[in-house]
Design a protein around this motif. Structure first.
Motif, PDB file in Angstrom:
ATOM      1  N   LYS A 161      -5.484  -2.210   3.696  1.00  0.00           N
ATOM      2  CA  LYS A 161      -4.891  -3.313   3.073  1.00  0.00           C
ATOM      3  C   LYS A 161      -4.870  -4.795   3.731  1.00  0.00           C
ATOM      4  CE  LYS A 161      -1.484  -1.088   0.691  1.00  0.00           C
ATOM      5  NZ  LYS A 161       0.240  -1.317   0.373  1.00  0.00           N
ATOM      6  N   ALA A 213      -5.615   4.559   5.167  1.00  0.00           N
ATOM      7  CA  ALA A 213      -4.824   4.061   6.557  1.00  0.00           C
ATOM      8  C   ALA A 213      -5.143   5.126   7.554  1.00  0.00           C
ATOM      9  CB  ALA A 213      -3.225   3.902   6.407  1.00  0.00           C
ATOM     10  N   PHE A 219      -0.257   3.275  13.955  1.00  0.00           N
ATOM     11  CA  PHE A 219      -1.338   2.859  13.026  1.00  0.00           C
ATOM     12  C   PHE A 219      -2.254   2.070  13.599  1.00  0.00           C
ATOM     13  CE2 PHE A 219       2.145   3.511   9.899  1.00  0.00           C
ATOM     14  CZ  PHE A 219       1.398   4.082   8.798  1.00  0.00           C
ATOM     15  N   GLN A 278       5.428  -0.152   8.089  1.00  0.00           N
ATOM     16  CA  GLN A 278       4.713  -1.359   8.376  1.00  0.00           C
ATOM     17  C   GLN A 278       4.791  -2.716   7.470  1.00  0.00           C
ATOM     18  OE1 GLN A 278       2.212  -0.876  11.231  1.00  0.00           O
ATOM     19  NE2 GLN A 278       3.677   0.866  11.066  1.00  0.00           N
ATOM     20  N   TYR A 327       5.179   5.290   5.238  1.00  0.00           N
ATOM     21  CA  TYR A 327       4.209   4.318   4.744  1.00  0.00           C
ATOM     22  C   TYR A 327       3.976   4.477   3.362  1.00  0.00           C
ATOM     23  CZ  TYR A 327      -0.169   1.610   4.452  1.00  0.00           C
ATOM     24  OH  TYR A 327      -1.143   0.863   3.752  1.00  0.00           O
ATOM     25  N   GLU A 342      -7.478   3.172  -1.106  1.00  0.00           N
ATOM     26  CA  GLU A 342      -6.837   2.559   0.343  1.00  0.00           C
ATOM     27  C   GLU A 342      -6.893   3.873   1.341  1.00  0.00           C
ATOM     28  OE1 GLU A 342      -2.819   1.226  -0.704  1.00  0.00           O
ATOM     29  OE2 GLU A 342      -3.532   0.138  -2.258  1.00  0.00           O
ATOM     30  N   VAL A 365      -4.039   8.624   4.099  1.00  0.00           N
ATOM     31  CA  VAL A 365      -3.325   8.256   5.280  1.00  0.00           C
ATOM     32  C   VAL A 365      -4.151   9.354   6.108  1.00  0.00           C
ATOM     33  CG1 VAL A 365      -1.470   7.949   6.729  1.00  0.00           C
ATOM     34  CG2 VAL A 365      -1.431   7.318   4.578  1.00  0.00           C
ATOM     35  N   ASN A 398      -5.646  -0.088   8.645  1.00  0.00           N
ATOM     36  CA  ASN A 398      -4.963  -0.300   7.194  1.00  0.00           C
ATOM     37  C   ASN A 398      -5.889  -1.091   6.375  1.00  0.00           C
ATOM     38  OD1 ASN A 398      -3.494  -0.795   5.418  1.00  0.00           O
ATOM     39  ND2 ASN A 398      -1.631  -1.189   6.241  1.00  0.00           N
ATOM     40  N   GLN A 428      -4.943   6.898  -2.058  1.00  0.00           N
ATOM     41  CA  GLN A 428      -4.520   6.321  -0.898  1.00  0.00           C
ATOM     42  C   GLN A 428      -4.491   7.436   0.254  1.00  0.00           C
ATOM     43  OE1 GLN A 428      -0.407   5.425  -0.270  1.00  0.00           O
ATOM     44  NE2 GLN A 428      -1.002   3.430   0.648  1.00  0.00           N
TER      45      GLN A 428
END
Ligand SMILES: [Zn+2]
Ligand SMILES: [Zn+2]
Ligand SMILES: [Zn+2]
Ligand SMILES: [Zn+2]
Ligand SMILES: [Zn+2]
Ligand SMILES: [Zn+2]
Lengths: 317, 300
Positions: B80, B64, B75, A266, B135, B62, B16, B78, B14
């Protein structure tokens, strides 16, 4: 050549990563460790397919000292490798830091015996080139190299992890019956068939006879079925189904509809007009665009194209 | 595991999250079970609350979200990008829901190939995992002290054996980068692939016995950061299903025949290997041919 903090620590690190890489690349192969110190060679692990057991043994055998005897080491290695059936491929990899060898008999005899037993000997030296090492490797079809520094040592040792090219052709193709046992609950208490001991957790159940075994890969003691863990086999599948090489997308073609971000991470991709540095690559199959970092990661570690995997699977695999 | 030098950094995560939005699963479920059981709305609400709790646990955390269906993966959220595309007036949760709506609509609009009469109903977990790892790789490469990455995979539909190789490739890559993959089988069946993924990467596998209480499972088990996991009694797996899938019919099997050259798995005896072309001679060897034994000698 002296390594920091000391030779043995650097060698142990190199051997540890070699063991992991070896089992990644040769999932059904076995390996055993031998140390040479004070003139004697000592077997610290038996031939087995469990990387963690080897690494544990390696880490608890870090002392060094005395003379090295190449002859004793080769004799022991020959004895260890004699157990394998004749179609197996035998190899010895020696990491040698001494500048001489202190042998009880004639090393040339040992060399001839190794040659006779079809054992391929390779040596990675840590100091200077030694004549007998070179001769041994030449005579048995192995590779002799001397490390210049730590990263060179790691590279040289790693070169021995992939199976030698001749092996793929000479191996007799066969279809082997195998079972994929289930790992039982971590709290289950069971009697294992291999050691005949009561074990708590961490056992595997043979799918054919339901006997318990402690470690994989192995042969079931009760029904003789070869038992492996399927992830063990799957480690090498990426060689069979490689990801196509990505092609660089030329930006001066001034496409107006190029995707702005990398399909994988991304991150922004360089766009036509801008002077931004970096390349943009595209998968020839799914046409998705990726950044340079993702290109490297996909081909070197992931071995999947995220774009292709995001399409319905028909005849994939 | 966590090797952070900075005190305090080890708690920063983080996450995901891979979200299975397979319409065949959720659609059928709502018809079969009526109002009982976990509905798609409840599931989405729980996930939104979970994402919010992750972000609130530590302001450096974080998150995602990757949504995966039967025909695409993308995605959809996110943390961020907050404040970059959207201004103050949109909360993370509304953005997440909006993007999932968009995702479902685009997936609906995707053309089905004509010749494909029987539609593939399995979810594209391999694609979602691959996206998540690409990612995360960016975070690991950033060089600066970075949050501890991990993947949480919420799969609803049963395993898709045709994705076996791709999923395992992704799992091994995660293992090499020391990224734990937490897995949660939301559907009715246990998942062998999810069990293996968690086992290999050091993540947690769980199959909630009461899916309606999914939020409870998410916050109690999967919200804990890697550092805190050492001090907690988290659910331990009731065994790992190590079954593989055969290359010929994509069936999940516990016993099979392996080609000694390329290690392809087949469920039945055959005369040659469809992957590497090797011809299997009549003579039955007692053990596997491709064996390479090596004695490594380290010298002191
Ligand atoms: Zn045992
Ligand atoms: Zn058995
Ligand atoms: Zn990228
Ligand atoms: Zn592709
Ligand atoms: Zn089959
Ligand atoms: Zn084959």
């Amino acid at each position: 050549m002296d390594f920091r903090p000391n030779n043995i620590a650097v060698v142990a690190n190199a051997v540890e990563s070699f063991i992991r890489e070896f089992f990644d690349q040769n999932p059904l192969s076995h390996l055993g460790l031998i140390t040479i110190r004070n003139g004697v060679a000592k077997r610290i692990t038996e031939l087995s397919g469990n990387p963690e057991a080897h690494i544990r043994a390696l880490r608890s055998n870090m002392e060094c000292g005395g003379d090295a005897s190449l002859q004793n080491a080769l004799d022991l290695a020959r004895e260890v490798l004699a157990q394998i059936p004749s179609y197996g491929y035998r190899e010895v990899l020696i990491i040698y830091s001494a500048l001489s060898t202190c042998d009880p008999g004639d090393i040339m005899d040992t060399l001839t015996k190794c040659k006779g037993a079809k054992i391929r000997c390779s040596i990675v030296g840590l100091s200077a080139e030694i004549y007998i090492c070179k001769l041994l490797c030449e005579q048995t079809g192995g590779v002799y190299s001397v490390a210049l520094n730590e990263s060179h040592l790691n590279d040289l040792v790693f070169e021995h992890a992939p199976p030698p090219p001749a092996l793929a052709e000479s191996a007799i193709a066969s279809l082997v019956r195998m079972g994929f046992p289930e790992r039982v609950s971590e709290d289950a208490v069971a009697l294992c068939a291999c050691h005949k001991q009561v074990k708590v957790g961490g056992c595997y159940t043979c799918p054919r006879c339901r006997a318990r075994v402690c470690e994989l890969p192995t042969e079931c003691n009760i029904c003789q079925l070869t038992l492996v863990s399927s992830p063990h086999l799957a480690r090498s599948y990426h060689h069979l189904f490689p990801v196509p090489v990505f092609e660089e997308v030329l930006l001066n073609l001034a496409h107006s509809k190029l995707p702005n971000v990398c399909f994988g991470c991304q991150q922004d991709l360089p766009i036509g007009g801008s002077k931004e540095l970096g390349v943009r690559v595209a998968c020839p199959k799914c046409k998705q665009h990726f950044c340079f970092d993702c290109d490297v990661y996909i081909h070197e570690s992931l071995h999947n194209c995220p774009g292709c995997e995001s399409l319905p699977h028909e005849s994939n695999v | 595991m966590a090797k952070s030098n900075d005190i305090g950094q080890d708690d920063v995560s983080q996450v995901v999250i891979l979200l299975d939005v397979n319409p065949y699963f959720w659609g059928r479920k709502s018809i079969e079970s009526g109002s009982s059981g976990l509905t798609f709305n409840q599931f989405m609400q729980s996930v939104v609350l979970f994402v919010n709790s992750i972000l609130l646990l530590n302001n450096l955390n974080e998150a995602a979200v990757v949504a995966f269906g039967t025909r695409s993966c993308r995605f959809v959220f996110n943390s961020k990008l907050q404040g970059r595309n959207d201004k103050l007036h949109s909360s993370p949760s509304s953005r997440l829901l909006k993007h999932i709506d968009e995702f479902l609509n685009t997936e609906d609009a995707l053309p089905t190939s004509m010749e494909q009469t029987n539609i593939n109903e399995s979810s594209l977990l391999s694609g979602a995992l691959s996206l998540a790892l690409c990612y995360i790789q960016r975070t690991l490469k950033s060089g600066q002290p970075h949050p501890q990455p991990r993947v949480l995979c919420l799969q609803c539909k049963s395993d898709a054996p045709q994705q076996y190789v791709a999923i395992m490739n992704a799992v091994f890559s995660a293992q090499r980068s020391m990224i734990p993959i937490d897995t949660c089988a939301v559907g009715t069946e246990h998942s062998a692939f999810l069990q293996q993924a968690a086992h290999i990467t050091g993540g947690i596998y769980m199959k909630p016995s009461m899916p309606e209480g999914i939020f409870q499972y998410l916050t109690v088990v999967f919200a804990t950061d890697l550092h805190s996991r050492r001090f907690l009694q988290l659910p331990r797996p009731a065994g790992v299903d190590f079954r593989a899938s055969c290359f010929c019919h994509k069936k999940t099997i516990d016993m099979g025949y392996i080609c000694s050259v390329c290690l392809s798995i087949f469920c039945k005896k055959r005369s040659s290997c469809s992957t590497c072309g090797a011809n299997f001679s009549q003579r039955q060897p007692t053990s596997i041919g491709l064996k390479r034994k090596s004695a490594t000698i380290t010298l002191s």
